[in-house]
Design a protein around this motif. Sequence first.
Motif, PDB file in Angstrom:
ATOM      1  N   ILE A 272      -0.200  -0.861 -11.140  1.00 50.96           N
ATOM      2  CA  ILE A 272      -0.192   0.152 -10.002  1.00 50.96           C
ATOM      3  C   ILE A 272       1.009   0.877 -10.431  1.00 50.96           C
ATOM      4  O   ILE A 272       1.107   2.221 -10.414  1.00 50.96           O
ATOM      5  N   ILE A 273       2.023   0.294 -10.530  1.00 57.53           N
ATOM      6  CA  ILE A 273       3.426   1.023 -11.053  1.00 57.53           C
ATOM      7  C   ILE A 273       3.239   1.895 -12.132  1.00 57.53           C
ATOM      8  O   ILE A 273       3.760   3.209 -12.378  1.00 57.53           O
ATOM      9  N   ALA A 274       2.580   1.486 -13.100  1.00 60.90           N
ATOM     10  CA  ALA A 274       2.445   2.123 -14.777  1.00 60.90           C
ATOM     11  C   ALA A 274       1.566   3.241 -14.171  1.00 60.90           C
ATOM     12  O   ALA A 274       1.737   4.219 -14.981  1.00 60.90           O
ATOM     13  N   LYS A 275       0.480   3.166 -13.247  1.00 58.56           N
ATOM     14  CA  LYS A 275      -0.318   4.086 -12.882  1.00 58.56           C
ATOM     15  C   LYS A 275       0.282   5.384 -12.146  1.00 58.56           C
ATOM     16  O   LYS A 275       0.069   6.639 -12.342  1.00 58.56           O
ATOM     17  N   LYS A 276       1.045   5.075 -10.870  1.00 54.97           N
ATOM     18  CA  LYS A 276       1.525   5.924  -9.884  1.00 54.97           C
ATOM     19  C   LYS A 276       3.028   5.811  -9.818  1.00 54.97           C
ATOM     20  O   LYS A 276       3.493   6.515  -8.849  1.00 54.97           O
ATOM     21  N   GLY A 277       3.591   4.896 -10.249  1.00 54.90           N
ATOM     22  CA  GLY A 277       5.123   4.763  -9.956  1.00 54.90           C
ATOM     23  C   GLY A 277       5.459   3.895  -8.992  1.00 54.90           C
ATOM     24  O   GLY A 277       6.627   3.414  -8.874  1.00 54.90           O
ATOM     25  N   ALA A 278       4.618   3.578  -7.890  1.00 52.58           N
ATOM     26  CA  ALA A 278       5.118   2.659  -6.943  1.00 52.58           C
ATOM     27  C   ALA A 278       3.909   2.050  -6.313  1.00 52.58           C
ATOM     28  O   ALA A 278       2.908   2.589  -6.427  1.00 52.58           O
ATOM     29  N   THR A 279       4.027   0.765  -5.364  1.00 51.85           N
ATOM     30  CA  THR A 279       3.125   0.547  -4.660  1.00 51.85           C
ATOM     31  C   THR A 279       3.429   0.555  -3.186  1.00 51.85           C
ATOM     32  O   THR A 279       4.629   0.289  -2.864  1.00 51.85           O
ATOM     33  N   TYR A 280       2.828   1.235  -2.323  1.00 51.10           N
ATOM     34  CA  TYR A 280       3.082   1.137  -1.104  1.00 51.10           C
ATOM     35  C   TYR A 280       1.818   1.078   0.073  1.00 51.10           C
ATOM     36  O   TYR A 280       2.271   0.653   1.154  1.00 51.10           O
TER      37      TYR A 280
END
Length: 315
Positions: free
Chosen positions: A224-232
């Motif tokens: 997820i971080i690779a795709k959009k920078g962070a998980t939240y």
Amino acid sequence: MSQNTKIVLIGTGAVGSTFAYTVLIKGLANELVLIDANEDKAMGDVLDLNHGLMLASPMKITLGGYEDCAGADIIVIAAGAAQRPGETRIDLMNRNVAIFDQIIKNVTAHNDSAILLIATNPVDILTQVALKLSGWPKNRVIGSGTLLDSSRFRYLVAEKLGVDPRSVHGMIIGEHGDTEVPAWSALSVAGVNIDELPAENPWHLNDEAKAEITEGTKRAAYHIIAKKGATYYAIALSLARICEAILKDQRSILPVSSYLEDYQGISGVCLGVPSIVGRNGVEQVVELPLTHTEGEQLRHSATTLANFLNEIGFA
């Protein structure tokens, strides 16, 4: 709500602000206070959330300072430093320990009866840091643990079996991180123990499928971080679920992180294990009947964290 409930959120980054939005949508509290070193950002969140009140549940949402921790039922800490390029894990941890030292001192100056809920990563380490710095009872200092990992795990199992994730019952235990342990022996769907099914059963999961699900669970955040920078989104839902169990005294069994004493031979570290969560925080930890291999993996997870805690002086 039958009684006044108050949540204080410290840290309004991606995780914190999404959690605040989730609290509003779910109507979890009567009062929500946002605290952040960047007051402009926090005030922007306060205004944005208040503008949705007509469309949600009645709630008092304000920008606050640490003095507003007084009277809070739950204080959620989602603040912390991000890793810098080339920075070691130890250096990052030392910076986060320094941040937590200031936060905990400010919190405990105004409140000594709330439940501390830690969201900042590495969550198990920082839960133990918060426990030591606060001096509060172990049942009232909780980390989000492996609740998010367990939700990811159940989603992936459900996808493989073609069922609703809510019908899958299973947990990831141990560290919220690379040494986490899937408790395959306790996995069930509609009361059916998946681990005991014969190979010809359509719900049977072979070793290859298990390895794929395990790796998918462990690597989810990186993906997820690779795709959009962070998980939240999912972690915000996890934090809200823990808050709900506490404020409504639901005594829900959730794999949260807390300080363990003689759990599967483990003592002296905070790890995510199934726990009864209610008004007093962790009311009781629940021992799973793990296989020998699962028990060894859990103890390896504990040893890994214990060694790191020793390096930063919080063992």
